[in-house]
Every structure is written in C-alpha cells, then in structure tokens.
Design a protein around this motif. Structure first.
Motif: not given
Length: 117
Positions: A87, A34, A30, A43, A36, A90, A79
């Motif tokens: 996203v 992950v 994560l 995700v 933006t 985070k 997130i």
C-alpha cells in the motif's frame, strides 16, 4: 509555480474532501485499519475482495476499488499498491480518479517562466 509544488497542489485539491469523509467513514475497517506498507493479502483480509482491480497507468502498481457504505450512502474508496504490492496510497475516490489526479500532477506547468510571449 514550480512543477513539484504544482503537483502537490493538484493532488491535495483532488483529495480535498477526504477529511470530512474520513470522519464519516472512520470506523470502516478499510479506513481504520489499512496502513501504508501493507500487502494486498492483508488488505483483502481487512476489507474483502475489492469491487474492481486495475493496473495503475501512471506509476507501476495495482489499485483496488471498494465501495464504502454508511447510513444508506455509498462512497468510492481506493487502495493503491506500488510495484512490490505494498500500500502506498488510499483515498475517497475511484482508482480511475486517482490515476487522473496523478496524470494531471505529472503534466508540465503551462507557465512561461515570466518572459514568454
């Protein structure tokens, strides 16, 4: 202090521990993968089902809570998704903590502008 600058200071203070946490947890999928703009499905493909899903209270959107585990320790990680399901944030805090940081950042400054009584 003007409101945008104050808001930035509050958010940075709330996420201040992130650099050391990023170092410890940087290999967690994560944290490492992950980015933006990713979708909720992307995700979940990376991190699996979150431990909780909540609607954001300050800005429209959704937030996923996860618990990262490393070397016998556990750390919250969220997130956050905008109203399009992408996203936009985070951090190493719960969704509730992130929401509180956003609320504090939006509160008007209690400054009197230098001329108050």
């Amino acid at each position: 202090m003007n409101t945008p600058l104050f808001a930035l200071v509050v958010v940075l203070a709330a996420t201040g521990g992130c650099s050391s946490d990023s170092h410890v947890y940087r290999d967690q999928p994560l944290v490492a993968k992950v980015e933006t703009g990713m979708s909720k499905d992307q995700v979940e493909q990376i991190g699996g089902r979150p431990s909780a899903i909540s609607e954001r209270t300050v800005v429209p959107g959704t937030c996923f809570d996860y618990k990262l585990k490393q070397a016998g320790q556990q750390k919250p990680y969220n997130i956050s998704f905008d109203d399009r399901g992408k996203v936009d944030h985070k951090s190493f805090m719960t969704c509730a903590e992130w929401s509180n940081a956003q609320e504090r950042a939006r509160e008007p400054s209690h400054s009197t502008g230098g001329g108050g009584y």
